[in-house]
Enzyme design. Sequence first.
Site, short mmCIF file in Angstrom:
data_model
loop_
_atom_site.label_atom_id
_atom_site.label_comp_id
_atom_site.label_asym_id
_atom_site.label_seq_id
_atom_site.Cartn_x
_atom_site.Cartn_y
_atom_site.Cartn_z
N LYS A 158 1.24 -1.09 -0.39
CA LYS A 158 0.19 0.49 0.15
C LYS A 158 0.84 0.91 0.18
O LYS A 158 1.60 1.58 0.95
CB LYS A 158 -0.87 -0.21 1.06
CG LYS A 158 -1.71 -1.11 1.72
CD LYS A 158 -2.66 -1.38 2.39
CE LYS A 158 -3.40 -0.43 2.32
NZ LYS A 158 -4.58 -0.13 4.05
N GLY A 164 -8.77 6.78 -1.72
CA GLY A 164 -9.70 7.13 -2.47
C GLY A 164 -9.43 5.74 -2.77
O GLY A 164 -10.10 5.73 -4.06
N HIS A 208 -15.55 -3.77 6.97
CA HIS A 208 -14.50 -2.27 7.09
C HIS A 208 -15.36 -2.14 8.44
O HIS A 208 -16.64 -1.66 8.03
CB HIS A 208 -14.73 -1.38 5.65
CG HIS A 208 -14.21 -0.13 6.07
ND1 HIS A 208 -13.51 0.23 5.95
CD2 HIS A 208 -14.66 0.98 7.10
CE1 HIS A 208 -13.23 1.24 5.77
NE2 HIS A 208 -13.83 1.91 6.55
N HIS A 235 -12.95 -0.92 -3.70
CA HIS A 235 -11.86 0.29 -2.39
C HIS A 235 -12.95 1.19 -2.41
O HIS A 235 -12.49 1.95 -0.93
CB HIS A 235 -11.06 0.04 -2.11
CG HIS A 235 -10.23 -1.08 -2.22
ND1 HIS A 235 -10.51 -2.03 -1.79
CD2 HIS A 235 -8.97 -1.14 -3.27
CE1 HIS A 235 -9.26 -3.19 -2.92
NE2 HIS A 235 -8.44 -2.97 -3.29
N LYS A 237 -16.89 3.14 -1.04
CA LYS A 237 -17.30 2.87 -0.17
C LYS A 237 -19.37 3.59 -1.38
O LYS A 237 -19.05 4.28 -1.78
CB LYS A 237 -17.65 3.73 0.70
CG LYS A 237 -16.50 3.35 2.66
CD LYS A 237 -16.19 4.70 3.02
CE LYS A 237 -15.24 4.81 3.86
NZ LYS A 237 -14.17 5.52 4.68
N GLU A 275 -10.51 4.08 11.22
CA GLU A 275 -10.90 3.01 10.15
C GLU A 275 -10.07 1.72 10.31
O GLU A 275 -8.61 1.39 10.74
CB GLU A 275 -10.65 3.03 8.72
CG GLU A 275 -11.65 4.52 8.22
CD GLU A 275 -11.45 4.85 6.91
OE1 GLU A 275 -12.60 5.52 6.34
OE2 GLU A 275 -10.68 4.11 6.02
N ASN A 289 -8.49 9.26 9.03
CA ASN A 289 -8.92 10.57 8.42
C ASN A 289 -9.28 11.36 8.88
O ASN A 289 -10.39 11.39 10.33
CB ASN A 289 -10.23 9.95 7.67
CG ASN A 289 -10.26 9.15 6.34
OD1 ASN A 289 -8.81 8.99 5.78
ND2 ASN A 289 -10.91 8.19 6.21
N ARG A 291 -10.73 14.24 8.95
CA ARG A 291 -11.55 15.31 8.68
C ARG A 291 -12.98 14.54 9.01
O ARG A 291 -13.52 13.74 9.76
CB ARG A 291 -11.30 15.14 7.28
CG ARG A 291 -11.21 14.70 6.71
CD ARG A 291 -11.21 14.14 5.30
NE ARG A 291 -10.80 12.74 4.35
CZ ARG A 291 -11.77 11.35 4.67
NH1 ARG A 291 -13.31 12.22 4.70
NH2 ARG A 291 -11.55 10.75 3.65
N ARG A 337 -24.50 5.87 -1.01
CA ARG A 337 -24.40 7.29 -1.85
C ARG A 337 -24.75 7.43 -2.97
O ARG A 337 -24.41 6.82 -4.03
CB ARG A 337 -22.57 7.06 -2.19
CG ARG A 337 -22.38 7.35 -0.67
CD ARG A 337 -20.35 6.89 -0.69
NE ARG A 337 -19.34 7.40 0.62
CZ ARG A 337 -18.65 7.46 0.89
NH1 ARG A 337 -18.19 7.70 -0.40
NH2 ARG A 337 -18.04 7.23 1.33
#
Length: 446
Positions: A158, A164, A208, A235, A237, A275, A289, A291, A337
């Site tokens: 990774k 993203g 997740h 990957h 959501k 996460e 994250n 934010r 979404r």
Amino acid sequence: MFKKVLIANRGEVALRIHRACKEMGIQTVAIHSTADEDAMNVRLADEAVCIGPPAPKDSYLNKAAILTAANITGADAIHPGVGFLSENADFAEMVEDHGITFIGPSADHMRVMGDKIEAKETAKKLGIPVVPGSDGGVTTDEEAMEIAKATGFPLIIKAAAGGGGRGMKVANSLAEVPEALSICRTEAKAAFGDDAVYIERYLGNPRHIEVQLIGDGQGGCIHLGERDCSVQRRHQKVIEEAPSPAISDEIRAKIGKTVTDAMKKLGYKSAGTIEFLYEDGEFFFIEMNTRLQVEHPISEMICGVDLVQEQIRVAAGEKLSKTQDDIVLNGHSIECRVTAEHPETFMPSPGLISDYHQPGGLGVRVDSHLYTGYSIPPYYDSLVSKLIVHGVSREECLARLRRALGEYVIGGIETTIPLHQKLIEEPDFIKGDYNVHWLEKLMGLK
Ligand code: ADP
């Protein structure tokens, strides 16, 4: 409290922040590119400043233009929203250097958590369990092969600067490691300008699960329970729910305490999300994250907390208005979404909205900037609406979601509403029995 907040974002999240400010009696400044002159958040804001042409690098990522807009309008704080500059520590620092409050964590905390290698190290030190793998970055083939042998297969390489869902490469055997390493490094360099990568065990069937928290940097930190974001494509959501069908009250209390203890130790200020991948009863940290997140409304729905308002209050120097004991989870919430994409091919579908009718009624919330006659510009993220429902039980929530999706009309463009309608009828989804691979398997992609 702030008198005027500049919202350094666009789309539904800009509108979401505008709404929080208005309810607090705070004036808003919208910034926008030339492509977003007719956006709803621009229309509703008290003031609006055009900061550049459509390309994000010339507008929504243009730090100097945004700061200038804040200066000329006399804004005393900037909310960065989600994406764009929301995790840019240099921007946060620049804003503070100009005597304006950045509504978010300290630049130092953003830096530490923005680098996934450093974030993992920090999490470990703070007592948060992480995915087993390399201790820090990996550069050479020899190093990678050594770590691979110790980690076992499959493994995932990774990018330290990844986000993203990009910059990840799975290797199933030792022979695949050198190529996976080289591809991942090249992709990371191209996408993020940083070729630092690390290795993790690739979990086979994880969910997740992420924990929403908010700290005031003055010793206070609470969690708002978890969200299950396992329904993913590439990957990314697609549907999120809170609470997770897989987490008991006992497990929630335990992981929640681990997270809040860690964030208190760090002195974290603002909203944040830790996460995890969750497999066989174990949590493994993947990233933090620093934010607001797209899926924050489902936590708001079950906790009765306005996260953006709370974020604004702690940024203004106030202590948290709630203690952990005040947070009582109430019912169930699901978010779909909705993107401007073909529901099967995922081809982008920007353009004119010819008809718009959004669902309503008890327990239905729509966070969207769409309206009839609005034209979705082709330059930005395809997310156009978040349909959020709340019910006393998961069952009621699903019935409400089915009803609300059926009412929703977004005419003139393709959207993913038909995909959501299909997914919520799947027996596994109804049972809450899914993991991060479920959607792609269902779509025949895996
Ligand atoms: P990003 O920042 O790009 O969103 P994350 O590290 O949060 O990347 O991972 C995104 C998704 O990728 C996870 O939700 C999961 O589906 C998958 N993933 C990441 N790391 C692993 C791992 N070690 N094992 C299995 N799946 C993983």
